[in-house]
Design a protein around this motif. Sequence first.
Motif, mmCIF file in Angstrom:
data_model
loop_
_atom_site.group_PDB
_atom_site.id
_atom_site.type_symbol
_atom_site.label_atom_id
_atom_site.label_comp_id
_atom_site.label_asym_id
_atom_site.label_seq_id
_atom_site.Cartn_x
_atom_site.Cartn_y
_atom_site.Cartn_z
ATOM 1 N N PRO A 53 1.463 -47.045 29.402
ATOM 2 C CA PRO A 53 2.185 -46.181 30.339
ATOM 3 C C PRO A 53 3.490 -45.679 29.732
ATOM 4 C CG PRO A 53 1.423 -48.178 31.424
ATOM 5 C CD PRO A 53 1.175 -48.365 29.962
ATOM 6 N N GLY A 54 3.726 -44.379 29.870
ATOM 7 C CA GLY A 54 4.965 -43.791 29.395
ATOM 8 C C GLY A 54 4.954 -43.337 27.958
ATOM 9 N N ASP A 55 3.871 -43.607 27.214
ATOM 10 C CA ASP A 55 3.848 -43.251 25.793
ATOM 11 C C ASP A 55 3.427 -41.803 25.567
ATOM 12 O OD1 ASP A 55 4.614 -45.793 25.135
ATOM 13 O OD2 ASP A 55 2.585 -46.507 24.746
ATOM 14 N N LEU A 56 2.439 -41.328 26.322
ATOM 15 C CA LEU A 56 1.880 -40.000 26.099
ATOM 16 C C LEU A 56 2.100 -39.115 27.316
ATOM 17 C CD1 LEU A 56 -1.631 -40.806 24.534
ATOM 18 C CD2 LEU A 56 0.496 -40.333 23.335
ATOM 19 N N PHE A 57 2.440 -37.852 27.060
ATOM 20 C CA PHE A 57 2.412 -36.817 28.090
ATOM 21 C C PHE A 57 1.109 -36.049 27.861
ATOM 22 C CE2 PHE A 57 3.656 -32.627 29.844
ATOM 23 C CZ PHE A 57 3.997 -33.032 31.125
ATOM 24 N N VAL A 58 0.125 -36.265 28.716
ATOM 25 C CA VAL A 58 -1.237 -35.813 28.460
ATOM 26 C C VAL A 58 -1.539 -34.547 29.260
ATOM 27 C CG1 VAL A 58 -3.682 -36.430 28.508
ATOM 28 C CG2 VAL A 58 -1.965 -38.180 28.026
ATOM 29 N N GLN A 110 5.196 -38.148 22.601
ATOM 30 C CA GLN A 110 4.405 -37.009 22.168
ATOM 31 C C GLN A 110 3.627 -36.412 23.324
ATOM 32 O OE1 GLN A 110 0.814 -37.874 19.797
ATOM 33 N NE2 GLN A 110 1.409 -40.038 19.877
ATOM 34 N N LEU A 111 3.312 -35.135 23.143
ATOM 35 C CA LEU A 111 2.413 -34.416 24.040
ATOM 36 C C LEU A 111 1.020 -34.478 23.422
ATOM 37 C CD1 LEU A 111 1.493 -32.384 26.225
ATOM 38 C CD2 LEU A 111 2.437 -30.563 24.806
ATOM 39 N N PHE A 112 0.049 -34.951 24.199
ATOM 40 C CA PHE A 112 -1.330 -35.093 23.718
ATOM 41 C C PHE A 112 -2.199 -34.133 24.513
ATOM 42 C CE2 PHE A 112 -5.372 -37.193 22.896
ATOM 43 C CZ PHE A 112 -5.222 -37.590 21.569
ATOM 44 N N LEU A 113 -2.679 -33.083 23.855
ATOM 45 C CA LEU A 113 -3.460 -32.046 24.513
ATOM 46 C C LEU A 113 -4.912 -32.201 24.082
ATOM 47 C CD1 LEU A 113 -2.255 -28.410 24.981
ATOM 48 C CD2 LEU A 113 -4.662 -28.932 24.707
ATOM 49 N N THR A 114 -5.779 -32.526 25.034
ATOM 50 C CA THR A 114 -7.162 -32.812 24.687
ATOM 51 C C THR A 114 -8.097 -32.282 25.748
ATOM 52 O OG1 THR A 114 -8.650 -34.565 23.957
ATOM 53 C CG2 THR A 114 -7.217 -35.069 25.806
ATOM 54 N N CYS A 115 -9.396 -32.515 25.535
ATOM 55 C CA CYS A 115 -10.432 -31.986 26.415
ATOM 56 C C CYS A 115 -10.543 -32.847 27.671
ATOM 57 C CB CYS A 115 -11.762 -31.934 25.669
ATOM 58 S SG CYS A 115 -13.095 -31.135 26.581
ATOM 59 N N ALA A 116 -11.084 -32.244 28.732
ATOM 60 C CA ALA A 116 -11.272 -32.970 29.980
ATOM 61 C C ALA A 116 -12.525 -33.830 29.960
ATOM 62 C CB ALA A 116 -11.345 -31.974 31.140
#
Length: 807
Positions: free
Chosen positions: A638-643, A618-624
């Motif tokens: 490692p390797g689970d999320l595309f952040v 999954q792509l995880f789009l969050t705040c900095a």
Amino acid sequence: MSACVPTRPTDPSDSNRTRRIHRPHSPPPTPPRRFRIAGADVSASIAVFLIALPLSLGIALATGAPLQAGLVAAAVGGIVAGRLGGSPLQVSGPAAGLTVVTADLIHRYGWRTTCAITVLAGLAQLGLGCLRVARTALAVSPAIVHGMLAGIGVTIAVAQLHIVLGGTPQSSVLANLRGLPAQLAQVQPAAVSVSALTLALLFLWPRIPGRAGQLLRRLPAALVAVAGATAAASLTGLTLPKVDLPSWSSHALAGLPEGPVLGLAAAVLTTTLVCSVQSLLGAVAVDKLVAGRPDLIAASGGTGRGARVGRSDLDRELLGQGAANIVSGTLGGLPVAGVAVRSSANVQSGAVSRNSTMLHGVLVVIAALLMVPVLEFIPLASLAALVMAVGIQMVSLHHIRTVTRHREVLVYAVTTLGVILFGVLEGVILGIAVAVGVALHRLTRTRITHDEREGVHHVHVRGQLTFLAVPRLSRALHLVPQGADAVVELDGSFMDHAAYEALQDWQRTHTAQGGSVELTGRRPGTRIAEPSDAADCRCRPWTAWRNHQCERPNFAPPAGEPGAPNEPGEPGAAHAPSASSRESSELARGISAFQRNTAPLVRGELARLAREGQQPAQLFLTCADSRLVTSMITSSGPGDLFVVRNVGNLVPLPGEESGDDSVAAAIEYAVDVLKVRSITVCGHSGCGAMQALLNSEPGGTRTPLKRWLRHGLPSLERMADDGRPWAKLAGRAPADAVEQLSLTNVVQQLEHLSAHDSVARALGDGELELHGMYFHVGEAQSYLLTEASGTAVFGHVSDAEGLHSPA
């Protein structure tokens, strides 16, 4: 444009909405209850029934019990355990994990006494449930559980192989192995042919390709395999032993237990142990499956009409299993336990309540009464092949890899061999003994070294410091001469009282003799607190990610040492290092700690990822925001999320980027190249970007931050729009305007996300899912976005436990 924070006090609908919000952790109001069976429960019960019918007969055959006993156990497990148990979607009945135990009991004591033992085991389960010790059973090492199931699986497979070949199994694994050459010399071609057809259909049916396969796979493979083999045997006129169901009028019920008291007590204990552990692990596995179906998750605050199924009540499940075993044993049925195969089929078939489990039991009763002539066409060899396949599947390669990775393979192997050679209870006891031995060995594997560098004596302790290591610690400490400078490095996460006293006594003595002692923790430069300043120390060596450390109050070295400052007022007096140098030092410390402690643990996994490339789910789009640790709050590695992180977790609309294509590029790369299956937009409490949006004033200098935050203006306008319902949290109102805007922003950014071509295309093809998430930092609580009557509702995420699949 001035930021407006709408309160809408004059809107009567809002006041009503506020009054309808339930208090936190209180159940939602429920309408008057009416008994009604949902269509999803009916279809799921039929699917489970079609799986349970042949398996129940096969397990009864494998135990040597009357074949009707399997049907009795299936019916009682569905109706009684389904109604009284604490896991609504778990299906109970005769389980493969109980085959070896039951077969041994029947061989030793006969069928009627075995039924009595089942009743006594049920009473024991009731007692354990009343004592509320259900979760204690989950403390058993998974290596022991998996080893027990593997040993049972091997025993089942070897015994059923004789029936597959046309013979009769012996009473033990070793006897079956010794008799296998003679059995191979007397193979019955008809039995082998029917068994081979059963196994072929069992393994090939789920792999039928194409649209026709999708339709055909709705029929359970077990049913198709047995039905196909039965039809082939009947059409070709093969002469084979077949199912023989005597009249129910002659069905044997439970009798008074007969035999030595200690033997009967051990039998009851074994049956209770296996039934309870398998049922409780099955309930945990069902919780995991339910967590994957958002329509079944019951938020703690009550978020909608679709919330039906909560987490399993393990103590109630134990009571339900005990009641089912009492009834099953009394009626002449096999022992009952939760069954992973049928439970998984129940959840995956769309069941929404315990009615599906109970209805499947009713269908078994109907079949046992009305389908006897049909069931008697089934060849015993076909049932034996089915049960043999189940036994082979209980030896899971996934479990073996898991226990090997966790260095528990010795416990697994000893338990497996113990079950095969001696029996289930003996094998489990052996496994527990080895597990305790391994734990003690690891606890005592403490390396203590002493060396001298530049006049300073270093004593390094690697591992847990317990009373068992005190003699070696004392020997190393006494190598430090009187009056010398010493550093004791404790590289472990545990120190018991005996070790602490020994270390403190030596420290006081050594200091009184003119020496100096520095005790350091796992991280270089982090000091172990003395009793006098323990109240001011918040250092926790086992949580290396925490910011709080115990450091020396003065960064300058002591007077008289190289680099020490001169006397006050003297020229060239040294100053404490600057903030930048301290941060640089802290960065180096963190890198050093990773290389020393973490890198050896993850090097193998990272090497695999380096070879195979990244394949995130999954792509995880969050705040900095620095307080959001994505890997921690999602339990990912490692390797689970595309952040993708940016200020305010914003997704600019296509065409609005104005030269900043980084977010759009990441989205396109994740969807089109990495083929992620889901995208999550995650907001959080106390978001500085949302606060800046609320406080923004028109005009002024267009700084880079203001230019970026313009992508959040649609969220501000959405919140101010009286025509749109506000996004809500489950069970309570948003704490303030910042939290309300953070929730609204997640919903708005999901709409922006859907406008991107790659996302819209993947959504249209059914290859992608979008999720909204809100993380409350202060509560460490995650909320997932759901839709309830057109209103965006963020519901609690329960702490569902890990999946264990016993069979």
